[in-house]
Design a protein around this motif. Structure first.
Motif, PDB file in Angstrom:
ATOM      1  N   TRP A  71       0.832  -1.209   0.000  1.00 61.54           N
ATOM      2  CA  TRP A  71       0.000   0.000   0.000  1.00 61.54           C
ATOM      3  C   TRP A  71       0.865   1.257   0.000  1.00 61.54           C
ATOM      4  O   TRP A  71       0.591   2.222  -0.717  1.00 61.54           O
ATOM      5  CB  TRP A  71      -0.929   0.031   1.222  1.00 61.54           C
ATOM      6  CG  TRP A  71      -2.179  -0.781   1.035  1.00 61.54           C
ATOM      7  CD1 TRP A  71      -2.426  -2.026   1.529  1.00 61.54           C
ATOM      8  CD2 TRP A  71      -3.347  -0.401   0.294  1.00 61.54           C
ATOM      9  NE1 TRP A  71      -3.672  -2.453   1.135  1.00 61.54           N
ATOM     10  CE2 TRP A  71      -4.260  -1.480   0.384  1.00 61.54           C
ATOM     11  CE3 TRP A  71      -3.709   0.732  -0.434  1.00 61.54           C
ATOM     12  CZ2 TRP A  71      -5.518  -1.448  -0.222  1.00 61.54           C
ATOM     13  CZ3 TRP A  71      -4.962   0.771  -1.042  1.00 61.54           C
ATOM     14  CH2 TRP A  71      -5.855  -0.313  -0.938  1.00 61.54           C
ATOM     15  N   ASP A 103      -0.106   3.154  -3.473  1.00 58.71           N
ATOM     16  CA  ASP A 103      -1.063   4.263  -3.343  1.00 58.71           C
ATOM     17  C   ASP A 103      -0.569   5.420  -2.482  1.00 58.71           C
ATOM     18  O   ASP A 103      -0.788   6.585  -2.821  1.00 58.71           O
ATOM     19  CB  ASP A 103      -2.386   3.743  -2.773  1.00 58.71           C
ATOM     20  CG  ASP A 103      -3.055   2.791  -3.757  1.00 58.71           C
ATOM     21  OD1 ASP A 103      -2.533   1.672  -3.913  1.00 58.71           O
ATOM     22  OD2 ASP A 103      -4.053   3.191  -4.376  1.00 58.71           O
ATOM     23  N   LEU A 119      -4.356   3.228   7.926  1.00 58.18           N
ATOM     24  CA  LEU A 119      -4.022   2.315   6.820  1.00 58.18           C
ATOM     25  C   LEU A 119      -3.994   0.879   7.332  1.00 58.18           C
ATOM     26  O   LEU A 119      -4.488  -0.045   6.667  1.00 58.18           O
ATOM     27  CB  LEU A 119      -2.659   2.674   6.215  1.00 58.18           C
ATOM     28  CG  LEU A 119      -2.224   1.788   5.037  1.00 58.18           C
ATOM     29  CD1 LEU A 119      -3.102   2.040   3.814  1.00 58.18           C
ATOM     30  CD2 LEU A 119      -0.759   2.000   4.690  1.00 58.18           C
ATOM     31  N   LEU A 144      -7.402  -0.531   7.398  1.00 61.78           N
ATOM     32  CA  LEU A 144      -7.855  -0.930   6.057  1.00 61.78           C
ATOM     33  C   LEU A 144      -7.317  -2.318   5.713  1.00 61.78           C
ATOM     34  O   LEU A 144      -8.048  -3.182   5.224  1.00 61.78           O
ATOM     35  CB  LEU A 144      -7.387   0.108   5.024  1.00 61.78           C
ATOM     36  CG  LEU A 144      -7.730  -0.180   3.556  1.00 61.78           C
ATOM     37  CD1 LEU A 144      -9.239  -0.157   3.337  1.00 61.78           C
ATOM     38  CD2 LEU A 144      -7.038   0.808   2.631  1.00 61.78           C
ATOM     39  N   LYS A 170      -9.529  -0.306  -2.740  1.00 69.66           N
ATOM     40  CA  LYS A 170      -8.993   0.839  -3.490  1.00 69.66           C
ATOM     41  C   LYS A 170      -9.934   2.038  -3.369  1.00 69.66           C
ATOM     42  O   LYS A 170      -9.500   3.180  -3.196  1.00 69.66           O
ATOM     43  CB  LYS A 170      -8.828   0.481  -4.978  1.00 69.66           C
ATOM     44  CG  LYS A 170      -7.765  -0.564  -5.235  1.00 69.66           C
ATOM     45  CD  LYS A 170      -6.391   0.066  -5.369  1.00 69.66           C
ATOM     46  CE  LYS A 170      -5.328  -1.004  -5.610  1.00 69.66           C
ATOM     47  NZ  LYS A 170      -3.973  -0.477  -5.491  1.00 69.66           N
ATOM     48  N   PHE A 228      -9.868   3.353   0.170  1.00 69.81           N
ATOM     49  CA  PHE A 228      -8.635   4.129   0.354  1.00 69.81           C
ATOM     50  C   PHE A 228      -8.828   5.545  -0.197  1.00 69.81           C
ATOM     51  O   PHE A 228      -8.472   6.531   0.463  1.00 69.81           O
ATOM     52  CB  PHE A 228      -7.468   3.433  -0.362  1.00 69.81           C
ATOM     53  CG  PHE A 228      -6.143   4.129  -0.187  1.00 69.81           C
ATOM     54  CD1 PHE A 228      -5.308   3.825   0.880  1.00 69.81           C
ATOM     55  CD2 PHE A 228      -5.736   5.110  -1.097  1.00 69.81           C
ATOM     56  CE1 PHE A 228      -4.082   4.474   1.038  1.00 69.81           C
ATOM     57  CE2 PHE A 228      -4.517   5.772  -0.940  1.00 69.81           C
ATOM     58  CZ  PHE A 228      -3.694   5.447   0.134  1.00 69.81           C
ATOM     59  N   ALA A 238     -11.265   3.433   7.770  1.00 66.54           N
ATOM     60  CA  ALA A 238     -11.815   2.431   6.862  1.00 66.54           C
ATOM     61  C   ALA A 238     -13.094   1.839   7.459  1.00 66.54           C
ATOM     62  O   ALA A 238     -14.097   1.670   6.758  1.00 66.54           O
ATOM     63  CB  ALA A 238     -10.778   1.343   6.599  1.00 66.54           C
TER      64      ALA A 238
END
Lengths: 98, 483
Positions: free
Chosen positions: B348, B352, B374, B377, B392, B395, B405
């Motif tokens: 990740w 991203d 994060l 997630l 995705k 995010f 999340a």
């Protein structure tokens, strides 16, 4: 005993941005040679075993904290400049590069 | 004839102190011209320099990070030359006895480690800034801003150990990353916080003595450094291969023409006439001070890279990307702690997170998605609550809103349908609505399966757990076929 040449004096003057008259050049040949002669006398002293001395007060720890202090201010900073742009806050000098 | 290039670099780096090296004026960048000056940094008669303690500590810190031996005694010296942005007529630097000697830094050159020696690290003051263009009388006048005069610098001098422009750029980049990592420099090359001069020479392969070098100045980006060196190397090889001799000189890189050009000066050759600075005592750094600074050094990039491989089982490539800065490395470790899945966190971040920090020009430390968030997630994906594809989107929403999340998945009803019973009824609906496709599949047309899966995903608004949907559909189709 070493003696400075006229060329030596002219070169030193150029490095120091000094314009010397012919009389002054001759004067400085003599005076600077005197200084060198004195240095040569000092160099005759036996200093083997003595570390080179960069400063007469060795190991003198003087440091300041990283604390800001007031600056002069732009006007005062520029006050004694031969030329300055007061509005821009900049010193002015003859153009440096070609 | 084959030629070999020999490059050594001198990197000048501002130290991140609040005040100048020898006075209490601010070092903040971008202040109105000449608003951060005082008698010391203006070079007014009678003003005396007093050394900034933190500048010394930062210089020691950099020297230690570069593996150098910090010298118990170093001496400040006057480097004499005339230039209007140097108001005293000399720069206070260190010459015969610098702060630190003999270090090294490792480069990664084509997958192999290449060690570049560091000759010395010394302290000095920066000069002011000359402005040659942009004023009505610029044809006749230069303008001087002395705010930068006296900003603390370290100069890091390398051995002539680099053999290509690319290696030199890699070296400069590593030095920058290291100085920023240990917190002594901000790495801001646009503002001149980090600058580089290169000494370049060429020689026939096999010759052990060095060729005549040229010094290339004015390169303040990695790309320009590489281009300037490539140009200079080609220029020197051209001269030497035609039987000529390279002139020892300083050359300026001009990014607009892509060439280096001789900085021919009408002045005489430089004669700096260094001598010990009588206004400053020798700088004495005892073992206790070195040790105290050593304690402030964070784990260095290489050690951390190695640990990421050994402790988290990451590929070396991942570890390299994640240790590009201490912020990224810290973000990664916090995300691992929150997710328990190092490789997923790494993917990740390398994808991203870093892409968006670049696109939006935002620092990792200010990234809207915290590493803990994060991690949350990643946990949702690992638990099967949401699919990777849905993650995705989640995010993207986390990035926009800063929400967690969990909150987004709950609010948007995004949790996957991971319950076989619920999926079975959707599958039944889809089969009823697509009788022809079902018949075709059962008649042996396997491709129809993909279409039916697509219909199931659509009917579930994308929330069906794909693996489970596959399974339930396949079972349902098989059952019907037997009837």
């Amino acid at each position: 005993m070493s003696s400075l040449s006229l060329e030596d004096v002219e070169r030193i003057a150029a490095l120091a941005r000094l314009e010397l008259t012919a009389d002054e050049k001759h004067l400085f040949v003599r005076q600077l040679t005197d200084i060198l002669t004195y240095a040569e006398q000092v160099q005759r002293i036996d200093t083997s075993g003595i570390a080179a001395t960069a400063h007469v007060h060795p190991d003198q720890r003087v440091e300041r904290e990283d604390e800001p202090r007031p600056s002069l201010g732009v006007a005062a900073a520029l006050a004694n400049a031969p030329d300055a742009d007061a509005d821009a806050g900049l010193f002015k000098v003859p153009r440096v590069i070609g | 004839m084959q030629y070999e290039t020999v490059i050594g670099l001198e990197v000048h780096a501002h130290l991140l102190t609040r005040t100048k090296i020898f006075c209490g004026c601010s070092t903040a960048f971008g202040a109105p011209p000449n608003s951060q000056v005082c008698p010391v940094c203006l070079g007014l008669p009678g003003a005396l320099p007093v050394l900034n303690r933190l500048a010394v500590d930062y210089a020691i810190k950099a020297a230690l990070a570069l593996g150098c031996e910090v010298q118990r005694e170093s001496i400040f010296a006057r480097k004499n030359y005339f230039y209007p942005d140097l108001p005293k007529g000399y720069q206070i630097s260190q010459y015969e006895q610098p702060l630190a000697l003999r270090g090294s830094i490792d480069l990664d050159v084509d997958g192999a480690v290449r060690r570049v020696g560091i000759t010395r690290v010394h302290m000095e003051e920066d000069a002011g800034k000359s402005l040659h263009e942009g004023f009505l009388d610029s044809a006749r006048r230069s303008y001087i801003d002395l705010n930068r005069s006296g900003v603390p610098l370290i100069e890091i001098v390398s051995e002539p150990d680099m053999r290509s422009a690319a290696e030199a750029a890699e070296y400069f980049s590593r030095i920058k990353a290291l100085l920023v990592w240990i917190g002594v420099n901000d790495g801001n090359m646009e503002e001149g916080s980090l600058r580089c001069d290169a000494n370049v020479s060429v020689r026939p392969v096999g010759q052990t003595t060095l060729g005549t070098k040229a010094e290339v100045k004015n390169v303040n980006s990695f790309r320009y450094l590489e281009k300037a060196l490539e140009f200079e190397i080609a220029r020197q090889i051209e001269i030497v291969s035609q039987g000529g001799r390279v002139v020892q000189e300083t050359r300026l890189w001009d990014s607009s023409t892509g060439r280096t050009q001789s900085m021919r000066s009408k002045e005489e050759a430089h004669d700096y006439r260094y001598f010990p600075e009588p206004d400053l005592p020798p700088l004495v750094v005892d073992a206790a001070r070195v040790e105290a600074v050593q304690q402030t050094l964070p784990e260095l990039p290489e050690a951390r890279r190695a640990r990421f491989v050994s402790a988290y089982g990451l590929p070396a490539y991942d570890a390299g990307v994640l240790t590009q800065s201490s912020e990224v490395a810290g973000y990664f470790e916090a995300a691992v702690a929150a997710s328990g899945n190092a490789k997923a966190a790494s993917n990740w971040i390398m994808g991203d997170v870093l892409r968006r920090t670049k696109e939006h020009d935002v620092a990792v430390s200010a990234f809207p998605i915290s590493p803990e968030s994060l991690g949350g997630l990643v946990r949702l994906i690992d638990k099967g609550t949401i699919s990777s594809a849905m993650a995705k989107d989640v995010f993207a929403q986390m990035f926009e809103s800063g929400r967690s999340a969990d909150a987004i998945v709950a609010a948007e009803g995004l949790a996957q349908i991971g319950d076989a019973g619920a999926l079975a009824s959707i599958v039944a609906e889809v089969m009823a609505a697509n009788v022809d496709a079902v018949a075709q599949y059962r008649a042996g047309k396997q491709q129809t399966f993909g279409f039916l899966v697509g219909q199931v995903m659509k009917a579930s608004k994308g929330k069906a757990n794909p693996q489970l949907a596959n399974q339930v559909l396949r079972d349902a189709l098989a059952e019907g076929a037997g009837q």
